[in-house]
Every structure is written in structure tokens, then in C-alpha cells.
Design an enzyme around this catalytic site. Structure first.
Site, short mmCIF file in Angstrom:
data_model
loop_
_atom_site.label_atom_id
_atom_site.label_comp_id
_atom_site.label_asym_id
_atom_site.label_seq_id
_atom_site.Cartn_x
_atom_site.Cartn_y
_atom_site.Cartn_z
CB CYS A 50 -0.91 -0.01 1.24
SG CYS A 50 -1.79 1.52 1.52
CE1 TYR A 181 -5.49 3.00 -5.26
CE2 TYR A 181 -3.93 4.82 -5.13
CZ TYR A 181 -4.27 3.52 -4.84
OH TYR A 181 -3.40 2.72 -4.15
#
Length: 340
Positions: A50, A181
Site C-alpha cells: 500500500c 486511482y
């Protein structure tokens, strides 16, 4: 971070909008939120895959907080409930005694309604999550944990530069960190193209800024460099193809590519970056984007270790401080997961 279950839907109709409502409790020197800084009391839960959690791994290492803030690592994928401790024997965190990060969230908030995200800091005595407010966590490492910084720790958030760091961070988050994203999870052509244009306009802006200075703000590494690096490290292995951010590869952007290699080769950055886990996470978890779950073999990562030439711009990576020592053996990224 976790948005939805493995195999679930990440793409949203129209524009992707990130839920930025986090647990805002802070761990501070004065303990004003009920959680004072104490060595050994808290456990940082992260996942190397992440980018948001990777920031905390870098800052913890640069500041030398390993001995006062223990580390629990989740694997690169998660089940439909939350991130899991599948890297540990028996699939249970050896300090918290739980199989899922979700257990620490529910211990404090039995009806917790949001996603179970990493990074998170857990209060070991109670087993309860304290915070998952990842932008604030690293700032507090720099400003609230100073009593426990290693000798020679760098100033990652110097007071005189905070306004400029905050301004750069805001732009980088909007258009780059979250921008990739917004490309990858866009649910319409228009939303994707708008995010794509903003992403590459900002990367061009960053290239121009970094053409004449080694670091983003001032002449040393700061919080701003940490935040940009974790996105750049994932760009060619994941975002270029998986998220359709394909105007250019990072390796085709000369200034940013040299800048990223400079940081990667700096202690604290490359030695916390696990390319194998990064690729496995995105390509396996986002099944609505990659239904087969096949993880690409490429790209070749050996070029991360090539000379970058950024020393010619001056700057001192750690200012008046020193590089961190090698990471503890138990926290080292497997050699097979890094460039040769």
C-alpha cells in the site's frame, strides 16, 4: 488501504471519490486525545503493498522509531473482511493475537462503518485501533515523537518550510497520489480522461520543479518527497498499465525517473519497497479491473539501481543528520522482491 472486498467492485459510476473520513484520534507528546507517546505501547500495522502505508514505513525508519514503535505487516492481499496477517505463523499477529486488522477496529468501534485501512496504529494494551489517519500519522512521527528520534534523524517537517510542504502535498495528493486511482477506478470515459489530463499535467509540473532542485521543498528530504516517492515507485509496475496511466512510463520521464532513483537508492526508501507485493496486491485484489488475477512478470526493475546523477544539483539528503542504519533483520524486504 482497503476499499472493498477482494473480488468486489472498485470502479464507481462516473468519477472516483475517495472516502477521506479517518479516525482522527492522535498520539501526541502531551496525550491530549488520551493517547500519549510511549515507547512500546503502540504497534504500527502496515502493508508493504500500500502506498499510504509505505509512507509510514519510510518515515519510521528515517526517524529511527523501530525500537519504540513495533511493526506488524499484513500480506499483499486481503479477504472480504479486511487485511489479514497471513505472513505470520498461523496467520495471527504475534503481538496483538488477531488474524485480521478488522479485529482491532471493532475492539474500539463495534459498529465501525468504514473500510478497514492500513496504515493503522493500535494500542497494544487494549488491542484497539487508535488512528488510521495516514497523512497525520507521519506528521506526528516527525513532530510528536521527537523525544525518541534516533541521533542524526532528519527534519522531515521543518517548521520554516511547513506551509510550502503542505501546499505541495495538497497538489500532489489531488493530482498524483489520488490521481492515479481517479484514472484506474473511473467509471466513465470523461472522468478517466479528466483525471488522466490532471495527472500528467501535474507530473509535468513536478518535472519542471525538480529539474533545478534535488528535492521538492528546500535542499533536504522532507515529508513531501516521501509522499511523492511511494506513488512513483508503483507507476511503471502498476499504474501505467493497470490504471491506464499510459501517456508515459516513469522511466520515460527523465527528471522524475532520476529523482525517483535518487530516493530509491537512499536508505529508508528502497529498503522499504517490495515490488513483488506491490504487483500482487493491485493485480490480484482489483478483480473488476483484472478479472483473471494474473500478475505481470515485468517490468525489469534492475534499472532502479542505475546512476541518477542528481548529486550535481547539490542538496543534502539528511541535512545535518545522518542516514539510518540498515533495517532490523526481521523487517528486511526479501532480496527476491527487489532489483538485482
Amino acid at each position: 488501504m482497503t476499499k472493498s472486498a477482494e473480488g468486489g467492485s472498485y470502479v464507481e459510476p462516473g468519477e472516483f471519490k475517495r472516502d477521506t473520513n479517518y479516525i482522527t484520534t492522535r498520539i501526541t507528546a502531551d496525550g491530549r486525545d488520551g493517547y500519549p507517546v510511549e515507547p512500546g505501547r503502540y504497534r504500527l500495522i502496515a502493508a508493504r503493498a500500500c502506498p499510504w502505508a509505505n509512507r509510514t514505513l519510510i518515515v519510521r525508519r528515517l526517524l529511527g522509531l523501530e525500537d519504540v514503535l513495533s511493526l506488524g505487516l499484513c500480506g499483499p492481499t486481503h479477504d472480504k473482511l479486511s487485511w489479514t496477517f497471513d505472513l505470520d505463523p498461523g496467520g495471527v499477529d504475534p503481538v496483538l493475537g488477531i488474524p485480521r486488522l478488522r479485529d482491532a477496529y471493532l475492539a474500539r468501534f463495534p459498529d465501525y462503518p468504514r473500510g478497514i485501512t492500513v496504515p493503522a496504529v493500535v494500542d497494544v494494551p487494549t488491542g484497539q485501533v487508535v488512528t488510521n489517519d495516514y497523512p497525520q500519522i507521519t506528521l506526528d512521527f516527525s513532530t510528536e515523537w521527537t523525544e525518541f528520534h534516533r541521533p542524526g534523524a532528519p527534519q522531515l517537517y521543518p517548521e520554516a518550510l511547513r506551509a510550502e510542504i503542505d501546499e505541495v502535498n495538497q497538489a500532489v495528493f489531488r493530482d498524483v497520489n489520488n490521481g492515479v486511482y481517479r484514472c484506474g477506478f473511473a467509471g466513465s470515459q470523461d472522468a478517466y480522461e479528466a483525471a488522466y489530463d490532471r495527472l500528467f499535467a501535474r507530473l509535468d509540473w513536478l518535472s519542471e520543479r525538480l529539474a533545478t532542485q534535488r528535492y521538492l521543498v528546500g535542499d533536504t528530504i522532507t515529508e513531501a518527497d516521501v509522499r511523492l516517492f511511494t506513488t512513483l515507485a508503483r507507476f511503471d509496475p502498476v499504474y501505467h498499465g493497470h490504471f491506464k496511466c499510459n501517456r508515459s512510463k516513469l522511466s520515460e520521464l527523465p527528471v522524475l525517473w532520476a529523482y525517483a532513483r535518487d530516493l530509491y537508492q537512499t536508505p529508508g526508501f528502497g529498503d522499504t519497497t517490495d515490488f513483488a507485493q506491490i504487483k500482487e496486491h493491485y493485480y490480484v485484489v482489483h478483480r473488476d479491473i483484472n478479472p483473471t488475477g494474473i500478475v505481470p512478470k515485468g517490468p525489469d526493475l534492475a534499472n532502479w539501481l542505475t546512476p541518477h546523477g542528481r548529486e550535481a544539483l547539490g542538496g543534502r539528503p539528511f541535512g545535518d543528520g545522518t542516514p539510518p542504519p540498515p533495517p532490523p533483520l526481521a523487517e528486511r524486504v526479501p532480496a527476491l522482491h527487489q532489483p538485482d
